[in-house]
Design an enzyme around this catalytic site. Structure first.
Site, PDB file in Angstrom:
ATOM      1  N   LYS A   1       0.849  -1.193   0.000  1.00 56.92           N
ATOM      2  CA  LYS A   1       0.000   0.000   0.000  1.00 56.92           C
ATOM      3  C   LYS A   1       0.886   1.244   0.000  1.00 56.92           C
ATOM      4  O   LYS A   1       1.735   1.418   0.861  1.00 56.92           O
ATOM      5  CB  LYS A   1      -0.897   0.002   1.237  1.00 56.92           C
ATOM      6  CG  LYS A   1      -1.823   1.218   1.325  1.00 56.92           C
ATOM      7  CD  LYS A   1      -2.855   1.061   2.414  1.00 56.92           C
ATOM      8  CE  LYS A   1      -2.436   1.565   3.765  1.00 56.92           C
ATOM      9  NZ  LYS A   1      -2.293   3.020   3.901  1.00 56.92           N
TER      10      LYS A   1
ATOM     11  N   ASP B   1      -3.436   4.254  -1.934  1.00 52.12           N
ATOM     12  CA  ASP B   1      -4.363   4.710  -0.879  1.00 52.12           C
ATOM     13  C   ASP B   1      -4.334   6.229  -0.797  1.00 52.12           C
ATOM     14  O   ASP B   1      -3.742   6.803   0.116  1.00 52.12           O
ATOM     15  CB  ASP B   1      -3.924   4.054   0.441  1.00 52.12           C
ATOM     16  CG  ASP B   1      -4.768   4.470   1.640  1.00 52.12           C
ATOM     17  OD1 ASP B   1      -5.902   4.944   1.437  1.00 52.12           O
ATOM     18  OD2 ASP B   1      -4.284   4.315   2.769  1.00 52.12           O
TER      19      ASP B   1
ATOM     20  N   ASP C   1     -13.459  14.678  -4.329  1.00 55.76           N
ATOM     21  CA  ASP C   1     -13.437  15.941  -5.071  1.00 55.76           C
ATOM     22  C   ASP C   1     -14.703  16.025  -5.918  1.00 55.76           C
ATOM     23  O   ASP C   1     -15.581  15.154  -5.810  1.00 55.76           O
ATOM     24  CB  ASP C   1     -12.160  15.976  -5.947  1.00 55.76           C
ATOM     25  CG  ASP C   1     -11.597  17.392  -6.071  1.00 55.76           C
ATOM     26  OD1 ASP C   1     -12.389  18.303  -6.395  1.00 55.76           O
ATOM     27  OD2 ASP C   1     -10.401  17.578  -5.845  1.00 55.76           O
TER      28      ASP C   1
ATOM     29  N   THR D   1     -11.854   5.756  11.007  1.00 56.77           N
ATOM     30  CA  THR D   1     -11.974   5.219  12.372  1.00 56.77           C
ATOM     31  C   THR D   1     -11.435   6.204  13.414  1.00 56.77           C
ATOM     32  O   THR D   1     -11.675   6.031  14.604  1.00 56.77           O
ATOM     33  CB  THR D   1     -11.228   3.878  12.508  1.00 56.77           C
ATOM     34  OG1 THR D   1      -9.934   4.030  11.945  1.00 56.77           O
ATOM     35  CG2 THR D   1     -11.953   2.764  11.798  1.00 56.77           C
TER      36      THR D   1
ATOM     37  N   ARG E   1       3.235  -1.477  10.626  1.00 55.82           N
ATOM     38  CA  ARG E   1       4.377  -1.581  11.531  1.00 55.82           C
ATOM     39  C   ARG E   1       4.742  -2.982  12.014  1.00 55.82           C
ATOM     40  O   ARG E   1       5.938  -3.264  12.159  1.00 55.82           O
ATOM     41  CB  ARG E   1       4.189  -0.601  12.697  1.00 55.82           C
ATOM     42  CG  ARG E   1       4.388   0.846  12.244  1.00 55.82           C
ATOM     43  CD  ARG E   1       3.772   1.834  13.191  1.00 55.82           C
ATOM     44  NE  ARG E   1       2.310   1.751  13.191  1.00 55.82           N
ATOM     45  CZ  ARG E   1       1.527   2.495  13.942  1.00 55.82           C
ATOM     46  NH1 ARG E   1       2.054   3.371  14.781  1.00 55.82           N
ATOM     47  NH2 ARG E   1       0.212   2.374  13.863  1.00 55.82           N
TER      48      ARG E   1
HETATM   49  O1  C5P Z   1       1.235   0.345  11.076  1.00 51.16           O
HETATM   50  P1  C5P Z   1      -0.207  -0.013  11.004  1.00 51.16           P
HETATM   51  O2  C5P Z   1      -0.462  -1.498  10.856  1.00 51.16           O
HETATM   52  O3  C5P Z   1      -1.024   0.599  12.134  1.00 51.16           O
HETATM   53  O4  C5P Z   1      -0.685   0.659   9.630  1.00 51.16           O
HETATM   54  C1  C5P Z   1      -2.013   0.638   9.220  1.00 51.16           C
HETATM   55  C2  C5P Z   1      -2.181   1.373   7.932  1.00 51.16           C
HETATM   56  O5  C5P Z   1      -3.581   1.469   7.652  1.00 51.16           O
HETATM   57  C3  C5P Z   1      -1.651   2.807   7.923  1.00 51.16           C
HETATM   58  O6  C5P Z   1      -1.213   3.087   6.591  1.00 51.16           O
HETATM   59  C4  C5P Z   1      -2.866   3.638   8.264  1.00 51.16           C
HETATM   60  O7  C5P Z   1      -2.819   4.930   7.718  1.00 51.16           O
HETATM   61  C5  C5P Z   1      -3.975   2.828   7.602  1.00 51.16           C
HETATM   62  N1  C5P Z   1      -5.300   3.028   8.209  1.00 51.16           N
HETATM   63  C6  C5P Z   1      -5.571   2.773   9.535  1.00 51.16           C
HETATM   64  N2  C5P Z   1      -6.830   2.959  10.040  1.00 51.16           N
HETATM   65  C7  C5P Z   1      -7.795   3.387   9.234  1.00 51.16           C
HETATM   66  C8  C5P Z   1      -7.552   3.630   7.889  1.00 51.16           C
HETATM   67  C9  C5P Z   1      -6.262   3.432   7.397  1.00 51.16           C
HETATM   68  O8  C5P Z   1      -4.691   2.365  10.285  1.00 51.16           O
HETATM   69  N3  C5P Z   1      -9.002   3.501   9.724  1.00 51.16           N
END
Ligand code: C5P
Length: 236
Positions: A35, A62, A67, A122, A213
């Site tokens: 992503k 993503d 718009d 979220t 992460r």
């Molecule tokens: O590092 P981690 O597993 O928390 O990353 C989750 C990814 O999903 C990040 O790119 C974050 O921006 C994205 N994301 C999220 N929660 C959302 C929408 C997108 O964590 N509700």
């Protein structure tokens, strides 16, 4: 033979192309997709997407377009032109915007990217929604926007694992649920509040898991990916 359809999408939340490529080079493109979000795309542009594709990865772009219909649709067409596997728009951009975006990607035929809607971020609470004039419960708003996205022809939505069961019940079987906030059994939660393990999320009806992460910050990202892949296969 059918192509592999890995369930894991790794969030490359990096500030430069070289950092993103250094991580990607350690990973197996048959086990995950990648992503590219706003940070990396703003820093490195379409060149990083092409470089990752060259390594054999399919890309979820993503950028959450929102718009006027013409502008959002043209942005989706450019994503399709770039050959990404998945792209997303805010469902709150409304029917006309979403329908125009569907038309734009449909023009690319079988190779078109999957078009996914973002419902309610979220990070937003009920109070945040009231402040912008939305008086429904967040989960009701998620259901409303997911239904609208489906009726406009989108391929699915981003949702939390907690929202997945109700959406799985209400939406078509083929409607894709793409879910962040995933933490394997051994990983730290970081700043994610409501987390699920990969197997839990899949059993709740999620189609694709967005994981950042726990893989990107692991001592060995390739082993972390294989461990999650194993966790999924064994249903742990
Ligand atoms: O590092 P981690 O597993 O928390 O990353 C989750 C990814 O999903 C990040 O790119 C974050 O921006 C994205 N994301 C999220 N929660 C959302 C929408 C997108 O964590 N509700």
């Amino acid at each position: 033979m059918s192509l592999p359809d890995p369930k894991i999408i790794i969030a490359l939340d990096y500030s430069s192309e070289s950092l993103a490529l250094a991580l990607a080079e350690q990973l197996d493109p048959t086990k995950c997709r990648l992503k590219v979000g706003k940070e990396l795309y703003t820093a490195a542009g379409p060149s990083v997407v092409r470089a990752l594709q060259q390594l054999g990865f399919e890309i979820f772009l993503d950028l959450k377009f929102h718009d006027i219909p013409n502008t959002a649709a043209k942005a989706c067409a450019m994503a399709a032109e770039l050959g990404v596997w998945m792209v997303n728009v805010h469902a709150s951009g409304g029917r006309t915007m979403m329908e125009r975006c569907v038309e734009a990607v449909d023009a690319f035929g079988r190779e078109r990217p999957r078009l996914i809607g973002v419902t309610v971020l979220t990070s937003l609470t009920k109070a945040d929604l009231v402040e912008v004039g939305i008086h429904s419960d967040p989960v009701e708003q998620v259901q409303r926007l997911a239904g609208l996205a489906q009726s406009c022809g989108l391929d699915g939505v981003v949702c939390s694992a907690q929202e997945a069961p109700v959406l799985r019940q209400e939406m078509a079987d083929s409607f894709l649920l793409v879910t962040p906030g995933i933490r394997p059994k051994s990983a730290s939660a970081n700043d994610q509040k409501r987390i699920s393990t990969p197997s839990e999320a899949l059993s709740l009806g999620v189609d694709y898991l967005v994981i950042g992460r726990p893989i990107t910050q692991a001592i060995s990202p390739s082993e972390a990916l294989l461990a999650i892949d194993r966790e999924i296969t064994l249903g742990l």
